[in-house]
Design a protein around this motif. Structure first.
Motif, PDB file in Angstrom:
ATOM      1  N   SER A  32       3.888  -2.502   6.519  1.00 51.48           N
ATOM      2  CA  SER A  32       3.176  -2.039   5.299  1.00 51.48           C
ATOM      3  C   SER A  32       4.354  -2.003   4.236  1.00 51.48           C
ATOM      4  O   SER A  32       3.855  -2.292   3.211  1.00 51.48           O
ATOM      5  CB  SER A  32       2.759  -0.729   5.748  1.00 51.48           C
ATOM      6  N   ARG A  35       4.849  -5.391   2.859  1.00 52.22           N
ATOM      7  CA  ARG A  35       3.896  -6.069   1.965  1.00 52.22           C
ATOM      8  C   ARG A  35       3.903  -5.218   0.779  1.00 52.22           C
ATOM      9  O   ARG A  35       3.682  -6.026  -0.298  1.00 52.22           O
ATOM     10  CB  ARG A  35       2.712  -5.722   2.667  1.00 52.22           C
ATOM     11  N   ILE A  36       4.075  -4.075   0.400  1.00 57.99           N
ATOM     12  CA  ILE A  36       4.221  -3.282  -0.524  1.00 57.99           C
ATOM     13  C   ILE A  36       5.241  -3.725  -1.439  1.00 57.99           C
ATOM     14  O   ILE A  36       5.216  -3.814  -2.661  1.00 57.99           O
ATOM     15  CB  ILE A  36       4.305  -1.718  -0.340  1.00 57.99           C
ATOM     16  N   GLU A  37       6.411  -3.942  -0.798  1.00 53.73           N
ATOM     17  CA  GLU A  37       7.768  -4.479  -1.540  1.00 53.73           C
ATOM     18  C   GLU A  37       7.390  -5.747  -2.106  1.00 53.73           C
ATOM     19  O   GLU A  37       7.530  -6.153  -3.307  1.00 53.73           O
ATOM     20  CB  GLU A  37       8.826  -4.480  -0.507  1.00 53.73           C
ATOM     21  N   MET A  38       6.851  -6.659  -1.248  1.00 49.46           N
ATOM     22  CA  MET A  38       6.302  -8.015  -1.628  1.00 49.46           C
ATOM     23  C   MET A  38       5.328  -8.069  -2.875  1.00 49.46           C
ATOM     24  O   MET A  38       5.477  -8.761  -3.826  1.00 49.46           O
ATOM     25  CB  MET A  38       5.630  -8.929  -0.636  1.00 49.46           C
ATOM     26  N   LEU A  39       4.593  -7.186  -2.709  1.00 47.63           N
ATOM     27  CA  LEU A  39       3.556  -6.915  -3.827  1.00 47.63           C
ATOM     28  C   LEU A  39       4.037  -6.417  -4.999  1.00 47.63           C
ATOM     29  O   LEU A  39       3.709  -7.172  -6.361  1.00 47.63           O
ATOM     30  CB  LEU A  39       2.492  -5.914  -3.243  1.00 47.63           C
ATOM     31  N   THR A  40       4.977  -5.426  -4.895  1.00 45.26           N
ATOM     32  CA  THR A  40       5.897  -5.044  -6.277  1.00 45.26           C
ATOM     33  C   THR A  40       6.648  -6.194  -6.795  1.00 45.26           C
ATOM     34  O   THR A  40       6.559  -6.364  -8.215  1.00 45.26           O
ATOM     35  CB  THR A  40       6.709  -3.868  -5.812  1.00 45.26           C
ATOM     36  N   ASN A  41       7.275  -6.880  -5.982  1.00 43.57           N
ATOM     37  CA  ASN A  41       8.189  -8.155  -6.350  1.00 43.57           C
ATOM     38  C   ASN A  41       7.237  -9.008  -7.317  1.00 43.57           C
ATOM     39  O   ASN A  41       7.419  -9.467  -8.245  1.00 43.57           O
ATOM     40  CB  ASN A  41       8.877  -8.681  -5.214  1.00 43.57           C
ATOM     41  N   PHE A  42       5.938  -9.412  -6.640  1.00 50.91           N
ATOM     42  CA  PHE A  42       5.050 -10.210  -7.048  1.00 50.91           C
ATOM     43  C   PHE A  42       4.590  -9.519  -8.636  1.00 50.91           C
ATOM     44  O   PHE A  42       4.539 -10.362  -9.476  1.00 50.91           O
ATOM     45  CB  PHE A  42       3.917 -10.418  -6.190  1.00 50.91           C
ATOM     46  N   LEU A  43       4.286  -8.392  -8.441  1.00 46.04           N
ATOM     47  CA  LEU A  43       3.818  -7.692  -9.965  1.00 46.04           C
ATOM     48  C   LEU A  43       4.804  -7.703 -10.989  1.00 46.04           C
ATOM     49  O   LEU A  43       4.714  -7.547 -12.145  1.00 46.04           O
ATOM     50  CB  LEU A  43       3.123  -6.274  -9.681  1.00 46.04           C
TER      51      LEU A  43
END
Length: 59
Positions: A32, A35-43
């Protein structure tokens, strides 16, 4: 004697289940977090990309 052994084995299996569930929850938390880290990087990358595209369109 057999009863004591059975109790011990039962206790061991309960402990094992607890350990397995603990490891599983740890793995879930780690996934999790990734995933959150990847999502924040993406955002974080999206605005930069948008600015670059806008700059390219304007220029």
């Amino acid at each position: 004697m057999a009863f004591l052994v059975f109790e011990f084995v039962e206790d061991m299996s309960v402990k094992r289940m607890e350990i397995i569930s603990f490891i599983t929850s740890l793995a879930f938390v780690a996934i999790s977090a990734l995933r959150i880290e990847m999502l924040t990087n993406f955002l974080a990358a999206v605005p930069q990309t948008a600015v670059l595209i806008l700059a390219y369109v304007i220029l």
